[in-house]
Design a protein around this motif. Structure first.
Motif, PDB file in Angstrom:
ATOM      1  N   LEU A 465       0.818  -1.211   0.000  1.00  0.00           N
ATOM      2  CA  LEU A 465       0.000   0.000   0.000  1.00  0.00           C
ATOM      3  C   LEU A 465       0.849   1.257   0.000  1.00  0.00           C
ATOM      4  O   LEU A 465       0.493   2.267  -0.612  1.00  0.00           O
ATOM      5  CB  LEU A 465      -0.927  -0.006   1.217  1.00  0.00           C
ATOM      6  CG  LEU A 465      -1.907  -1.178   1.308  1.00  0.00           C
ATOM      7  CD1 LEU A 465      -2.733  -1.072   2.576  1.00  0.00           C
ATOM      8  CD2 LEU A 465      -2.802  -1.234   0.079  1.00  0.00           C
ATOM      9  N   THR A 466       1.985   1.215   0.709  1.00  0.00           N
ATOM     10  CA  THR A 466       2.857   2.383   0.835  1.00  0.00           C
ATOM     11  C   THR A 466       4.302   1.955   0.700  1.00  0.00           C
ATOM     12  O   THR A 466       4.611   0.765   0.597  1.00  0.00           O
ATOM     13  CB  THR A 466       2.679   3.064   2.214  1.00  0.00           C
ATOM     14  OG1 THR A 466       3.243   2.213   3.239  1.00  0.00           O
ATOM     15  CG2 THR A 466       1.218   3.322   2.532  1.00  0.00           C
ATOM     16  N   LEU A 475       2.176   6.892  -0.527  1.00  0.00           N
ATOM     17  CA  LEU A 475       1.471   5.931  -1.365  1.00  0.00           C
ATOM     18  C   LEU A 475       2.321   5.587  -2.581  1.00  0.00           C
ATOM     19  O   LEU A 475       3.002   6.450  -3.146  1.00  0.00           O
ATOM     20  CB  LEU A 475       0.130   6.505  -1.813  1.00  0.00           C
ATOM     21  CG  LEU A 475      -0.906   6.752  -0.714  1.00  0.00           C
ATOM     22  CD1 LEU A 475      -2.147   7.412  -1.306  1.00  0.00           C
ATOM     23  CD2 LEU A 475      -1.278   5.452  -0.017  1.00  0.00           C
ATOM     24  N   GLY A 502      -6.047  -1.938   5.548  1.00  0.00           N
ATOM     25  CA  GLY A 502      -4.961  -1.039   5.909  1.00  0.00           C
ATOM     26  C   GLY A 502      -4.021  -1.722   6.873  1.00  0.00           C
ATOM     27  O   GLY A 502      -4.277  -2.838   7.331  1.00  0.00           O
ATOM     28  N   THR A 506      -0.717   2.829   7.469  1.00  0.00           N
ATOM     29  CA  THR A 506      -1.824   3.668   6.997  1.00  0.00           C
ATOM     30  C   THR A 506      -2.711   4.158   8.135  1.00  0.00           C
ATOM     31  O   THR A 506      -3.622   4.953   7.905  1.00  0.00           O
ATOM     32  CB  THR A 506      -2.692   2.905   5.979  1.00  0.00           C
ATOM     33  OG1 THR A 506      -3.268   1.757   6.596  1.00  0.00           O
ATOM     34  CG2 THR A 506      -1.854   2.472   4.787  1.00  0.00           C
ATOM     35  N   ARG A 520      -5.521  10.628   8.740  1.00  0.00           N
ATOM     36  CA  ARG A 520      -5.849  10.718   7.316  1.00  0.00           C
ATOM     37  C   ARG A 520      -7.002  11.675   7.067  1.00  0.00           C
ATOM     38  O   ARG A 520      -7.886  11.836   7.911  1.00  0.00           O
ATOM     39  CB  ARG A 520      -6.230   9.348   6.756  1.00  0.00           C
ATOM     40  CG  ARG A 520      -5.049   8.402   6.563  1.00  0.00           C
ATOM     41  CD  ARG A 520      -5.493   7.134   5.858  1.00  0.00           C
ATOM     42  NE  ARG A 520      -6.055   7.437   4.562  1.00  0.00           N
ATOM     43  CZ  ARG A 520      -6.899   6.620   3.903  1.00  0.00           C
ATOM     44  NH1 ARG A 520      -7.256   5.465   4.447  1.00  0.00           N
ATOM     45  NH2 ARG A 520      -7.375   6.961   2.728  1.00  0.00           N
ATOM     46  N   THR A 522      -9.015  11.243   4.413  1.00  0.00           N
ATOM     47  CA  THR A 522     -10.074  10.430   3.837  1.00  0.00           C
ATOM     48  C   THR A 522     -10.052   9.066   4.517  1.00  0.00           C
ATOM     49  O   THR A 522      -9.076   8.696   5.166  1.00  0.00           O
ATOM     50  CB  THR A 522      -9.895  10.227   2.317  1.00  0.00           C
ATOM     51  OG1 THR A 522      -8.779   9.358   2.086  1.00  0.00           O
ATOM     52  CG2 THR A 522      -9.674  11.548   1.612  1.00  0.00           C
ATOM     53  N   ASP A 524     -11.265   6.199   2.661  1.00  0.00           N
ATOM     54  CA  ASP A 524     -11.365   5.172   1.618  1.00  0.00           C
ATOM     55  C   ASP A 524     -10.129   4.272   1.675  1.00  0.00           C
ATOM     56  O   ASP A 524      -9.043   4.719   2.064  1.00  0.00           O
ATOM     57  CB  ASP A 524     -11.452   5.813   0.233  1.00  0.00           C
ATOM     58  CG  ASP A 524     -12.709   6.648   0.073  1.00  0.00           C
ATOM     59  OD1 ASP A 524     -13.733   6.289   0.683  1.00  0.00           O
ATOM     60  OD2 ASP A 524     -12.654   7.666  -0.653  1.00  0.00           O
ATOM     61  N   VAL A 526      -6.768   2.766   0.661  1.00  0.00           N
ATOM     62  CA  VAL A 526      -5.731   3.414  -0.145  1.00  0.00           C
ATOM     63  C   VAL A 526      -5.272   2.493  -1.276  1.00  0.00           C
ATOM     64  O   VAL A 526      -5.422   1.273  -1.218  1.00  0.00           O
ATOM     65  CB  VAL A 526      -4.515   3.828   0.713  1.00  0.00           C
ATOM     66  CG1 VAL A 526      -4.937   4.793   1.806  1.00  0.00           C
ATOM     67  CG2 VAL A 526      -3.822   2.608   1.304  1.00  0.00           C
ATOM     68  N   GLY A 527      -4.676   3.112  -2.295  1.00  0.00           N
ATOM     69  CA  GLY A 527      -4.154   2.349  -3.413  1.00  0.00           C
ATOM     70  C   GLY A 527      -5.250   1.768  -4.287  1.00  0.00           C
ATOM     71  O   GLY A 527      -6.435   2.117  -4.152  1.00  0.00           O
TER      72      GLY A 527
END
Length: 754
Positions: A465-466, A475, A502, A506, A520, A522, A524, A526-527
């Motif tokens: 993801l990161t 990201l 996550g 994250t 964060r 948001t 949603d 991520v990625g």
């Protein structure tokens, strides 16, 4: 003449012996703790007193050398000359036996190198079990809350208390008693959820467990708890750590304070940690009304209050409510902060400040009494060391590891199970693809240990993801080749299990440094996780999502595309094994969501117990209500609720009543269910919550079995802070709801008489 000389000499000897006895009377175990505290306090210099009000972190120079023996930096040696309140995390990066040895040596050095032989408190934390190498790793507090099983949580924290003590630890900066309702906040999973009642039950269970029902403290088998962060910390504006906190006084009293009050009154917590933030403009670390007025004068707290990291000094240079570092120290002291955590300035100024303001010594004495009292309660003056042979036997025992698995199995939440996709059969020859960015290296191995010979697996992580950079993760760019490879792998399988959500990068604590982020903007996933679900779904095969995360996510795409969703939050070290057991039907899932799962960040703030008027209007272009409600969780059983009944249609200020419901498992598998009781005050002098959780019970029923579950409704449950800002019981109509979630229930009514 010789007789007179002999008598004089005898008097001198008796006098010397009396003085010697007097000088050591704090070591006399026959005296009460208060007597021992006063005897020792009277001997301390002002510098020695202030030393008992400071904690430093072991990472400044407390570690083992290449032979495993204690090695201290010059800085630490200097700090320990006068004694110390405590040290945070000594031995955290070495195994339990090595840590016990190191901490015995460290404690011995401390005792032998301050005038009065005062031992130190060694302090840890607990988010997944003891925050140290080699201990049993449990699920995080939010995961535990999903079990809705306080007895199980108490057993889990009992292990935490025992394992920590066997390492040579004495206090734990846990559990969190914060109410957390904003998933933007990176520390969400450290708390027990959005609800006051659920959090209260979990916090009391955790403290009783880690403290061994308080009796374990003096026996040397358990450690003291420090409930945190007092108060309102989880309500930071924008979900941003260190931001302001704005909470109405009524909400504070009715929703935020109760878990802390119960920590003090019911669980007898040894410590409280103050909140990083302010509270309606008043910095918590400089708030005497909060830390003394509420905590001590109203609730009778007798333990110590510790600052959060460097937060007394921050009254000056960050909060900017003190004119100088010295003024910040005085503000914290007067408010009721007994121990300064980490700061090199702040309370270090107190000895010099006393010279100009002698009245401060009385406040210093107040704090030192509380610290010394804690050390006596823990038995550190009489038994400061750990039996390493016990450490070898007691940490990561077979029973503790099995408890971690049991806790997982009761905490996994089945959010969706369309067309009874789950459980998968072990008898049918099936190829299962384990795919996605939250897949672990040993996931396939754990699934194989559960599934049996008929199930074949293929595993592919695909992408991260990161970049997993510790301070501020970034990201990664979408990798079309990685996505294509996952889809291609899925084509060869009969069933696809996607590991999404996550991780620790994250959702994490945003430390004070500007270069360290964890919140964060948001919620949603991520990625390219949504894209992956959509593409896998086009293959026309069953899609099961295992959702791993440390904050609530808006999983609209996952919810629409997946055939089944298991919400696992952050499980123990055996989490994937436990997940496999649920997937293959060894155990029916019984977890319930400890938070409301919104459709969008635009719905925030959003929790089930909001005021009724908050639900009047929905949003344009968004579905109605939450994606999944608080308390939601499906089962492989088929639970039917019927025959709700109430013992009386009326209750008075002096009486109680009972309400019952029959629960039947119409399924063909033994399963557990959490029966939940909510109460709604239909008319109030102030606007009231839509409903409030006031009780729950976890039951287990065989296939075809029924049980009548009964709750007691007390007048205390109906109290709230009225228009006069005093607790009131208002006559009128109430509705009680018994069911499987905050949105699925049977209901009946009663009246509170005048």
């Amino acid at each position: 003449m010789k007789k007179l000389i002999f008598l004089a000499a005898l008097l001198i000897v008796v006098s010397c012996n009396t003085q010697q006895s007097s000088s050591n009377d704090y070591k006399d175990g026959s005296l009460s703790i208060d007597e021992r505290v006063e005897a020792l306090l009277s001997k301390l210099s002002i510098e020695e007193k202030v030393a008992q009000m400071r904690i430093f972190h072991a990472n400044i120079g407390t570690k083992p050398d290449e032979n495993g023996n204690l090695k201290l930096s010059k800085k630490v040696i200097e700090k320990l000359k006068l004694g110390i309140a405590g040290i945070k995390n000594p031995g955290e990066h070495i195994d339990p036996v090595a840590a016990a040895k190191l901490n015995n040596e460290l404690q011995k050095y401390i005792i032998e190198n301050n005038r009065w032989g005062i031992p130190a408190l060694f302090v840890t934390e607990s988010y997944n079990g003891v925050d140290a190498e080699g201990c049993t790793k449990f699920g995080r507090p939010m995961t535990s809350a999903a079990s809705f099983n306080p007895e199980l949580v108490q057993r889990q924290w009992d292990v935490v208390g025992r394992e920590a003590r066997l390492r040579g630890m004495h206090m734990c900066h846990s559990p969190e008693a914060d109410i957390v309702r904003d998933p933007r906040f990176g520390r969400m999973s450290e708390a027990f959820g959005e609800d006051t009642y659920l959090t209260t039950q979990m916090v009391v269970s955790a403290i009783k467990g880690v403290q061994g029902d308080y009796e374990g403290l003096g026996k040397g088998t358990h450690i003291g708890a420090v409930a945190k962060h007092f108060a309102g910390y989880g309500q930071v504006l924008g979900g941003s750590n260190f931001a302001a906190i704005e909470i109405s006084e009524r909400t504070l009293i009715d929703e935020i304070y109760p878990p802390f009050e119960a920590a003090v009154k019911e669980a007898n917590t040894l410590g409280i940690m103050a909140s990083h933030g302010d509270l309606n403009g008043v910095a918590s670390h400089g708030n005497p009304e909060l830390l003394t007025g509420v905590l001590r004068d109203q609730w009778g707290f007798e333990g110590y209050v510790v600052s959060d990291s460097n937060d007394i000094a921050r009254l000056f240079y960050f909060m900017k409510v003190a004119e100088s570092p010295e003024a910040a120290a005085q503000m914290g002291l007067e408010a009721g902060i007994d121990i300064d955590l980490y700061a090199e300035d702040s309370y270090s100024y107190l000895p010099e400040m006393v010279k100009n303001n002698p009245d401060l010594e009385e406040l210093i004495d107040r704090s030192v009494r509380r610290v010394l009292r804690t050390k006596f309660i823990l038995g550190l003056f009489d038994n400061p060391y750990i039996d390493i042979e016990e450490t070898k036997k007691g940490v990561r025992s077979a029973a503790s590891l099995e408890l971690a698995k049991e806790s997982d199995l009761e905490s996994i939440i089945l959010l969706k199970n369309e067309n009874k996709t789950l459980p998968l059969s072990k008898e049918k020859s099936t190829k299962v693809a384990l795919l996605g960015p939250l897949l672990k290296e040993n996931t396939k191995e754990m699934f194989e240990s559960v599934s049996g010979p008929n199930i074949k697996f293929v595993a592919e992580k695909g992408f991260q993801l990161t970049n997993e950079k510790g301070g501020a993760p970034e990201l990664l760019e979408r990798d079309p080749k990685a996505i294509a490879k996952l889809v291609n792998t899925a084509k060869s399988a009969d069933v696809i299990v996607l590991f999404l959500g996550g991780d620790k990068f994250t959702a994490k604590e945003a430390y004070f440094s500007n270069s360290t982020l964890g919140d964060r903007a948001t919620i949603d996933p991520v990625g390219p996780q949504n894209e992956l679900v959509e593409k896998i779904k086009t293959l026309g095969k069953p899609v099961i999502v295992v959702l791993k995360h440390r904050r609530t996510l808006s999983i609209n795409t996952i919810a629409s595309e997946a055939d089944a969703i298991l919400d696992t939050w952050d499980l123990s070290e055996f989490g994937d094994e436990s997940t496999a057991k649920i997937i293959f039907g060894d155990v029916s899932p019984s977890g319930k969501s400890p938070v409301t799962i919104p459709r969008s960040i635009g719905q925030l703030p959003y929790h089930y117990s909001m005021k009724e008027i908050n639900y009047k209007k929905e949003y344009l272009f968004l579905g109605k209500g939450p994606l999944y409600p608080f308390g939601h969780g499906l089962s492989y059983g088929d639970f039917e609720y019927s025959n709700i009944s109430i013992s009386s249609g009326e209750i008075t200020r002096e009486t109680e009543l009972t309400v019952s419901v029959k629960v039947t498992n119409n399924g063909n598998i033994k399963a557990k269910e959490v029966v939940q009781m909510y109460i709604k005050d239909e008319i109030g002098s102030v606007t009231r919550p839509d409903k409030e959780l006031k009780g729950f019970e976890k039951i287990e029923l065989d296939a075809g079995e029924s049980k009548t579950v009964t709750f007691t409704i007390t007048p205390k449950m109906l109290e709230f802070t009225g228009i006069s800002m005093k607790k009131v019981l208002e006559a009128g109509d109430y509705t009680v709801k018994l069911g499987t979630s905050s949105q699925d229930y049977l209901e009946t009514t009663f009246k509170l008489k005048k």
